[in-house]
Scaffold this active site. Structure first.
Site, PDB file in Angstrom:
ATOM      1  N   ASN A 133     -18.694  42.111 -51.123  1.00 28.16           N
ATOM      2  CA  ASN A 133     -18.875  43.630 -51.712  1.00 28.16           C
ATOM      3  C   ASN A 133     -17.894  43.838 -52.717  1.00 28.16           C
ATOM      4  O   ASN A 133     -17.687  45.094 -53.042  1.00 28.16           O
ATOM      5  CB  ASN A 133     -18.863  44.691 -50.388  1.00 28.16           C
ATOM      6  CG  ASN A 133     -17.248  44.511 -49.819  1.00 28.16           C
ATOM      7  OD1 ASN A 133     -16.465  43.882 -50.081  1.00 28.16           O
ATOM      8  ND2 ASN A 133     -17.058  45.511 -48.772  1.00 28.16           N
ATOM      9  N   HIS A 135     -14.672  43.281 -52.296  1.00 26.53           N
ATOM     10  CA  HIS A 135     -13.099  43.623 -51.966  1.00 26.53           C
ATOM     11  C   HIS A 135     -12.138  42.348 -52.405  1.00 26.53           C
ATOM     12  O   HIS A 135     -12.437  41.122 -52.348  1.00 26.53           O
ATOM     13  CB  HIS A 135     -13.110  44.033 -50.511  1.00 26.53           C
ATOM     14  CG  HIS A 135     -13.186  42.777 -49.567  1.00 26.53           C
ATOM     15  ND1 HIS A 135     -13.765  43.015 -48.345  1.00 26.53           N
ATOM     16  CD2 HIS A 135     -13.042  41.532 -49.624  1.00 26.53           C
ATOM     17  CE1 HIS A 135     -13.778  41.915 -47.658  1.00 26.53           C
ATOM     18  NE2 HIS A 135     -13.310  41.088 -48.146  1.00 26.53           N
ATOM     19  N   GLU A 140     -11.288  48.004 -50.009  1.00 24.00           N
ATOM     20  CA  GLU A 140     -12.709  47.875 -49.924  1.00 24.00           C
ATOM     21  C   GLU A 140     -13.361  48.570 -51.166  1.00 24.00           C
ATOM     22  O   GLU A 140     -12.554  49.641 -51.667  1.00 24.00           O
ATOM     23  CB  GLU A 140     -12.927  48.741 -48.873  1.00 24.00           C
ATOM     24  CG  GLU A 140     -12.633  47.958 -47.387  1.00 24.00           C
ATOM     25  CD  GLU A 140     -13.534  46.590 -47.021  1.00 24.00           C
ATOM     26  OE1 GLU A 140     -13.995  46.158 -47.669  1.00 24.00           O
ATOM     27  OE2 GLU A 140     -13.756  46.513 -45.818  1.00 24.00           O
TER      28      GLU A 140
HETATM   29  C1  GLP Z   1     -12.140  38.582 -45.976  1.00 21.59           C
HETATM   30  C2  GLP Z   1     -10.700  38.767 -46.461  1.00 21.59           C
HETATM   31  C3  GLP Z   1     -10.301  38.377 -47.734  1.00 21.59           C
HETATM   32  C4  GLP Z   1     -11.064  37.293 -48.092  1.00 21.59           C
HETATM   33  C5  GLP Z   1     -12.479  37.775 -48.274  1.00 21.59           C
HETATM   34  C6  GLP Z   1     -13.264  36.469 -48.643  1.00 21.59           C
HETATM   35  O1  GLP Z   1     -12.688  39.667 -45.441  1.00 21.59           O
HETATM   36  N1  GLP Z   1     -10.249  40.132 -46.090  1.00 21.59           N
HETATM   37  O2  GLP Z   1      -8.975  38.324 -47.874  1.00 21.59           O
HETATM   38  O3  GLP Z   1     -10.572  36.843 -49.387  1.00 21.59           O
HETATM   39  O4  GLP Z   1     -13.124  38.339 -47.117  1.00 21.59           O
HETATM   40  O5  GLP Z   1     -13.781  35.653 -47.612  1.00 21.59           O
HETATM   41  P1  GLP Z   1     -14.681  34.513 -47.623  1.00 21.59           P
HETATM   42  O6  GLP Z   1     -13.595  33.450 -48.265  1.00 21.59           O
HETATM   43  O7  GLP Z   1     -14.773  33.844 -46.126  1.00 21.59           O
HETATM   44  O8  GLP Z   1     -15.831  34.557 -48.370  1.00 21.59           O
END
Ligand code: GLP
Length: 239
Positions: A133, A135, A140
């Site tokens: 999304n 973030h 968020e």
């Molecule tokens: C998570 C964390 C982030 C992370 C992101 C992407 O919820 N809060 O710090 O970078 O989402 O995660 P992923 O690498 O598993 O796609």
């Protein structure tokens, strides 16, 4: 923002390790922020396998984000994950990580303490993953670009994507700590890692859409020295 295209996830992980190596060279006792999640696992694996990774031994790490309202000893804390996947395999002492205490009675005070620590030392290098999304950390959609470290309500999308770590969605904590976008913006060097076709849409928005709190990652356009390493599958068709 400089965009580097990696052939695949393995290539992305190797390039990320090389970037970290290069960027940290010559910085004494650097302060580093690193992400959790699936994307950086290959980077950490590469670093652990590289005998030249002692350069990380004198770094100090500041935790990027953490769930709030769970016991510190819970194995599902992000600090616990970071210990198992990054610090321990690299033989880095636990005390090198400055972490959020997820169980404190005064979460706002805890966020202020962490922000003050990041401000005091400054952040030399920050590696980030990209939420589906948009973030960064747990900033968020809707997060102010001027936001500092704070407690946030997790979005439905983040709760869903974190469910795998908790058994099911209902178990995921609803609130979390995150370094703020302005806190992250103080980093001297930033690397964004993006892998997989499921991130192609949000990567396009990050790179091409006008800056907006609705896509928090668009704030990266105002950061100093930003590199994006994305594998081909995460890149919009035609790029
Ligand atoms: C998570 C964390 C982030 C992370 C992101 C992407 O919820 N809060 O710090 O970078 O989402 O995660 P992923 O690498 O598993 O796609």
């Amino acid at each position: 923002m400089k965009v580097v295209v990696a052939d695949d996830y393995e290539d992305l992980s190797r390039r990320a390790a090389a970037w970290l190596h290069r960027t940290l060279a010559g910085i004494n006792n650097p302060t580093v922020v690193l992400p959790t999640g699936n994307t950086p696992v290959g980077l950490y694996r590469n670093l652990a396998a590289d005998p030249n990774s002692q350069f990380l031994g004198n770094a100090r790490f500041i935790q990027l984000d953490e769930y709030q309202g769970i016991p510190r000893e819970d194995s599902r804390t992000l600090a616990g994950w970071f210990w198992r996947v990054f610090l321990q395999p690299l033989s880095i002492r636990k005390s090198a990580l400055l972490s959020f205490d997820p169980s404190v009675p005064d979460p706002d005070g805890e966020a202020e303490r962490m922000d003050a620590a990041a401000t005091q030392t400054g952040i030399d290098v920050c590696v980030l993953g990209l939420g589906q999304n948009g973030h960064l950390g747990f900033n968020e959609p809707g997060s102010d670009f001027k936001s500092r470290t704070r407690v946030v309500d997790l979005s439905e999308e983040s709760i869903k994507s974190n469910a795998a770590y908790w058994g099911d969605k209902g178990q995921v904590p609803r609130r979390a700590f995150t370094l703020g976008l302005a806190t992250l913006a103080s980093s001297k060097h930033t690397l964004l890692l993006v892998s997989g076709a499921h991130k192609a849409g949000i990567l396009t928005a990050t790179l091409k859409a006008p800056q907006s709190p609705q896509v928090p990652a668009t704030c990266l356009k105002s950061f100093r020295d930003v590199t994006v390493i994305a594998d081909r599958s995460a890149l919009p068709a035609g790029d």
